[in-house]
Scaffold this active site. Sequence first.
Site, short mmCIF file in Angstrom:
data_model
loop_
_atom_site.label_atom_id
_atom_site.label_comp_id
_atom_site.label_asym_id
_atom_site.label_seq_id
_atom_site.Cartn_x
_atom_site.Cartn_y
_atom_site.Cartn_z
CB ALA A 13 -0.93 0.01 1.22
CB THR A 39 -5.45 -10.29 14.64
OG1 THR A 39 -5.61 -11.31 15.62
CG2 THR A 39 -6.67 -9.36 14.65
CB CYS A 74 25.12 2.61 3.54
SG CYS A 74 25.78 4.18 3.00
#
Length: 387
Positions: free
Chosen positions: A203, A243, A329
Amino acid sequence: MPHRPIYLDCHATTPVDDRVLAAMLPYFTEHFGNPASVTHLYGWEAEAAVKQAREILADAIHATPEEIVFTSGATEANNLAIKGVAEAYFSQGRHLITLQTEHNAVLDPCGYLRSLGFEVTFLSVQPDGLIDLTQLEKAIRPDTILVSIMAANNEIGVLQPLTEIGAICHQHEVLFHTDAAQAIGKIFLDVEAMQIDLMSLTAHKVYGPKGIGALYVRRRNPRVQVAPQLHGGGHERGMRSGTLYTPQIVGFAEAVKLGLTEMESDMVRIQALRNRLWLHLQTLDGIHLNGHPTQRLPGNLNISVEGVDGQALLLGLQPIAAVSSGSACTSAKIEPSHVLLALGLSPELAYTSIRFGIGRSNTLEEIDRVAAGAIELIRSLRNVGKD
Ligand SMILES: *Cc1c(COP(=O)(O)O)cnc(C)c1O
């Protein structure tokens, strides 16, 4: 107050759209129920919201709601797809195919499988970042169980030919997974037309919240098996226990819905901004475009700058714009991007690359300001070199 740098790092993440946040808020407080609670109204409310979100997301990619498995993001979806398929199909074969330019969330699960005894072919790409389809076809063997090729690259924005890849995989009866983290809500995706068996979504690259994504798992022609990587309460038809995070799921669906309804207008505008930035920067000599010139995400511009020090370039850009470089990095060592090296760039040019990711909220004025600042910076860095 000093100016904050202009945000041009939309491949890393995007701000949550106000409309997305508004849709999410009631599910933190008023409608806080557990969607798995079947004995009372609180559960039913949450379950109804999840059901609706599942439908929106399924529609967006031409799937059915039962084929959407919610995850914590695209990293988890990629892990579930790749390791889950490997575990479910290893008796049929132990060979997988992917691309050298994939995100680490695909490369590393593949590397892990290799350490368990699977074989993985990491296909090279053409200098423009596109897959070589004949090479793909040649790499498929009788024991190949999965091909994983991303939809849109997170560094160079290159869009792979999903329909052609899907056709090749289908013809050879090999499962096709695509990491569509950068693509959902920005380009057209259709799991039927493109013959995609598994698709990873997230999302937060499309103005939704972080920490939520999904894996599309095909249920018909063929019915794809995925071994769960998280065991527990048997949520998501056993494929992913835990959940369900209702507010994030509601926000995810709202973000994708907005992405689809505004896709055309957004993309025309964002592409015009990208082209303008590129035009500005080309007033300098020695600037290279990385990746295919047109077959790429509208908001992506990835360039390499000749004749400057990579560190100095990034440091100088910091007050002007929030951008990424083609070197990351890793454990205190700066390493050039594996994507740019796979295109055949020299390490020098990979070190001096900049990734601009233009998004929904950027303006023409911002683009002009960043271009002017970057041009001035590059000129002065090149002059330093001459003294
Ligand atoms: C951002 C990204 C990921 C990781 O997604 P998360 O949801 O942050 O885990 C995976 N693949 C690609 C191509 C990405 O751009």
